[in-house]
Design a protein around this motif. Structure first.
Motif, mmCIF file in Angstrom:
data_model
loop_
_atom_site.group_PDB
_atom_site.id
_atom_site.type_symbol
_atom_site.label_atom_id
_atom_site.label_comp_id
_atom_site.label_asym_id
_atom_site.label_seq_id
_atom_site.Cartn_x
_atom_site.Cartn_y
_atom_site.Cartn_z
ATOM 1 N N UNK A 1 -4.241 10.831 -8.432
ATOM 2 C CA UNK A 1 -4.401 9.570 -7.633
ATOM 3 C C UNK A 1 -4.412 9.830 -5.938
ATOM 4 N N UNK A 2 -5.229 8.790 -5.418
ATOM 5 C CA UNK A 2 -4.729 8.700 -4.153
ATOM 6 C C UNK A 2 -3.321 8.482 -3.185
ATOM 7 N N UNK A 3 -2.896 8.550 -2.722
ATOM 8 C CA UNK A 3 -2.017 8.243 -2.187
ATOM 9 C C UNK A 3 -1.743 6.288 -1.809
ATOM 10 N N UNK A 4 -2.791 6.119 -1.223
ATOM 11 C CA UNK A 4 -2.241 4.476 -1.200
ATOM 12 C C UNK A 4 -2.583 3.912 -3.036
ATOM 13 N N UNK A 5 -3.353 5.099 -4.212
ATOM 14 C CA UNK A 5 -3.063 4.019 -5.299
ATOM 15 C C UNK A 5 -2.238 4.782 -5.462
ATOM 16 N N UNK B 1 3.074 2.941 -7.632
ATOM 17 C CA UNK B 1 5.430 2.834 -7.196
ATOM 18 C C UNK B 1 5.816 1.804 -6.382
ATOM 19 N N UNK B 2 5.009 0.906 -5.621
ATOM 20 C CA UNK B 2 5.602 0.277 -4.905
ATOM 21 C C UNK B 2 5.927 -1.040 -5.802
ATOM 22 N N UNK C 1 -1.166 -1.112 3.001
ATOM 23 C CA UNK C 1 -3.162 -1.295 1.805
ATOM 24 C C UNK C 1 -3.908 -1.538 2.512
ATOM 25 N N UNK C 2 -3.560 -2.213 4.027
ATOM 26 C CA UNK C 2 -4.754 -3.015 4.439
ATOM 27 C C UNK C 2 -5.279 -3.470 3.877
ATOM 28 N N UNK C 3 -4.753 -4.530 3.456
ATOM 29 C CA UNK C 3 -5.450 -6.084 2.184
ATOM 30 C C UNK C 3 -4.881 -7.033 2.747
#
Length: 267
Positions: free
Chosen positions: A215-219, A224-225, A240-242
């Motif tokens: 996965x990417x760091x954002x994924x 995890x978070x 996450x920029x959401x």
């Protein structure tokens, strides 16, 4: 700079394990005894790397890794059980030690006042007689970490969590029954609330740790978070920029649906 540690007498080791004594020195075995609870740790011998310093003009030439390899060769010949280190961990620093074959055995619960980081303890066995023991110690750390992430390690960088778990096998791959599988499917493809699926999601992620590697760091942060660290939705959405919790849940459903897809069999 290397410190020789270990070979602690059985009586003193038991007092350290029980929390009655904290003599000076022997950082690695003391932490493994008192914090991790590994009763055989005092009897082992350790070479603890306190510092590896490379001149800035010679960085990224592999000299640090070469020094680590030479230390390993030297202390293996000396009959030392483990090569190890303990330091304030960061996602930038940890890969160097992992590349050298060390495994994370412990993450300190408190942040260091000076660095603002949590301490990490890493070991590498120097002879095959320690392989099984280290594997047991490592599995204990891996199985305990999700619980700590919901409490004292709630603020730990998810990318650092991933690095600590790299190479670890899933804890209970066969532990998910039909009900849990249906619940995962209902969350990923339908509208079951996240909170009612979180316990199953925690078991699923603990049993499928290798999915994090692809996965990417954002994924990785998204998994995890939310699943382990109970991250505040607003703060996580900002990272996450959401636009808030609904967008995070939508992204989480989509990611889980992708990860649950049956893998195609080649040929």
């Amino acid at each position: 700079l290397v410190a020789r540690e270990g070979n602690i007498s059985p009586a003193l080791a038991r007092d350290i394990w029980a929390g009655r004594r904290r003599p000076r020195g022997h950082l690695l075995p003391q932490s493994l005894l008192a914090h991790a609870g590994f009763t055989t740790a005092g009897d082992r011998t350790y070479a603890r790397v306190m510092r590896i310093a490379i001149h800035p003009s010679l960085h990224r030439l592999g000299l640090g890794s070469l020094l680590l390899e030479r230390l390993e060769t030297h202390y293996r010949a000396e009959g030392v059980d483990y090569l190890g280190s303990a330091f304030s961990a960061s996602a930038d620093l940890l890969p160097f030690w992992l590349k050298g074959g060390m495994l994370v055995l412990r993450i300190g619960l408190q942040r260091d006042a000076a660095s603002g980081s949590h301490a990490a303890l890493l070991l590498k066995p120097l002879h095959t007689g320690c392989d099984a023991e280290l594997a047991q110690w490592r599995q204990r750390f891996v199985s305990q970490l999700p619980t700590l992430l919901a409490g004292e390690l709630k603020q730990l960088d998810p990318e650092l969590v991933w690095l600590c778990l790299r190479g670890a096998q899933g804890g209970q791959a066969a532990g998910l029954g039909e009900f849990e599988q249906q619940e995962l499917d209902c969350f990923a493809h339908h509208h079951k609330p996240f909170e009612l699926c979180q316990a199953t999601l925690q078991r699923w992620l603990a049993s499928r740790l290798r999915v994090l590697d692809a996965l990417s760091p954002d994924e990785r942060r998204l998994l995890i978070a939310t699943i382990w660290q109970y991250a505040p939705w607003d703060a996580l959405a900002t990272k996450q920029g959401m636009a808030g919790k609904p967008a995070l849940i939508k992204a989480l459903r989509s990611l889980l649906a992708r990860l649950l897809e049956p893998k195609e069999i080649a040929g």
